[in-house]
Design a protein around this motif. Structure first.
Motif, PDB file in Angstrom:
ATOM      1  N   UNK A 132     -50.481  86.172  15.464  1.00 38.76           N
ATOM      2  CA  UNK A 132     -50.276  87.561  15.061  1.00 38.76           C
ATOM      3  C   UNK A 132     -49.625  87.684  13.694  1.00 38.76           C
ATOM      4  N   UNK A 133     -48.706  86.798  13.376  1.00 40.62           N
ATOM      5  CA  UNK A 133     -48.010  86.914  12.097  1.00 40.62           C
ATOM      6  C   UNK A 133     -48.864  86.460  10.918  1.00 40.62           C
ATOM      7  N   UNK A 134     -49.907  85.682  11.172  1.00 39.92           N
ATOM      8  CA  UNK A 134     -50.758  85.224  10.066  1.00 39.92           C
ATOM      9  C   UNK A 134     -52.059  86.006   9.948  1.00 39.92           C
ATOM     10  N   UNK A 135     -52.285  86.981  10.814  1.00 39.38           N
ATOM     11  CA  UNK A 135     -53.545  87.707  10.826  1.00 39.38           C
ATOM     12  C   UNK A 135     -53.499  88.923   9.919  1.00 39.38           C
ATOM     13  N   UNK A 136     -54.569  89.119   9.178  1.00 39.67           N
ATOM     14  CA  UNK A 136     -54.777  90.340   8.404  1.00 39.67           C
ATOM     15  C   UNK A 136     -56.154  90.844   8.764  1.00 39.67           C
ATOM     16  N   UNK A 137     -56.205  92.075   9.281  1.00 36.35           N
ATOM     17  CA  UNK A 137     -57.466  92.654   9.722  1.00 36.35           C
ATOM     18  C   UNK A 137     -58.358  93.003   8.556  1.00 36.35           C
ATOM     19  N   UNK A 138     -59.625  93.133   8.868  1.00 34.09           N
ATOM     20  CA  UNK A 138     -60.606  93.457   7.841  1.00 34.09           C
ATOM     21  C   UNK A 138     -60.356  94.805   7.209  1.00 34.09           C
ATOM     22  N   UNK A 139     -60.829  94.944   6.014  1.00 35.13           N
ATOM     23  CA  UNK A 139     -60.645  96.200   5.311  1.00 35.13           C
ATOM     24  C   UNK A 139     -61.629  97.216   5.854  1.00 35.13           C
ATOM     25  N   UNK A 140     -61.097  98.354   6.204  1.00 35.30           N
ATOM     26  CA  UNK A 140     -61.921  99.464   6.662  1.00 35.30           C
ATOM     27  C   UNK A 140     -61.784 100.584   5.655  1.00 35.30           C
TER      28      UNK A 140
END
Length: 170
Positions: A132-140
Motif C-alpha cells: 500500500x505504501x509503494x502503490x500509486x494508482x493510475x492517472x484518471x
C-alpha cells in the motif's frame, strides 16, 4: 508379651467430616482473571487515500470514498506488488470516513480527507504495508491516487488512542 505391644499406636483423629469446613458461597470472592495476548491474529491499519491534483487546474478531488472504490484500490495495490498471492490476502474494511477540510493554501478550496480502517491477518501485515505504501494508482481525470499508512497496530484500541471512539462514530 502384652496386648499393648501388639496393637499399633493410634492417635485419636477427628472424623473427616469435622476436619473440613463448608464455606458459604457469599464468603468467597472470585479471583481476578489476568489475560495477556502475546500472539494477536489481526493487525489493524489506518490508511488515508491521497489524490494528486492536476497540474493545470489545481483542483483536488472532493468526492467521498465509497467501499467499492476503496476495495478496488486496495486490491490493485496488492496485485501490483505481490501478484495473484496479493489478491488472496484477506482484508476487512472496518470503516471509511470522509471529512471535508479546508486547505490553508492561497486557493483555499476544500478537500476531502478519506480515511479507511482495515484489518489484515498479522502474518500478512508487512506485505500489505509495503504494497500500500509503494502503490500509486493510475492517472484518471482527476489525477493519480496513493495510500498513506497513518497508523499500524496489533490492537484496535491502542491504535485509536485507547478509547476506540474514532472508529465507531457514524
Amino acid at each position: 508379651m502384652s496386648t499393648q505391644d501388639t496393637q499399633p499406636a493410634t492417635q485419636s483423629q477427628p472424623p473427616l467430616e469435622q476436619k473440613t469446613s463448608k464455606r458459604k458461597p457469599s464468603d468467597t470472592q472470585p479471583l481476578p482473571i489476568h489475560f495477556t495476548a502475546r500472539d494477536p491474529s489481526w493487525t489493524y491499519l489506518k490508511l488515508q487515500l491521497i489524490s494528486q491534483a492536476q497540474t493545470n487546474s489545481q483542483v483536488k478531488n472532493d468526492t467521498p470514498l465509497d467501499p467499492l472504490t476503496a476495495r478496488t484500490y486496495l486490491t490493485a495495490a496488492l496485485a501490483q506488488f505481490l501478484g495473484l498471492v496479493g489478491t488472496s490476502i484477506s482484508i476487512d474494511i472496518l470503516k471509511i470516513s470522509s471529512s471535508s477540510t479546508s486547505t490553508s493554501t492561497s486557493s483555499s478550496t476544500p478537500t476531502s480527507e478519506n480515511i479507511v480502517w482495515i484489518r489484515v491477518p498479522r502474518p500478512d501485515a508487512v506485505a500489505v504495508v509495503a504494497a500500500l505504501s509503494s502503490w500509486i494508482g493510475g492517472t484518471t481525470g482527476n489525477g493519480g491516487v496513493a495510500w498513506r499508512v497513518c497508523a499500524k497496530g496489533n490492537f484496535l484500541g491502542a491504535l485509536v488512542a485507547g478509547d476506540g471512539r474514532d472508529l465507531f462514530v457514524p
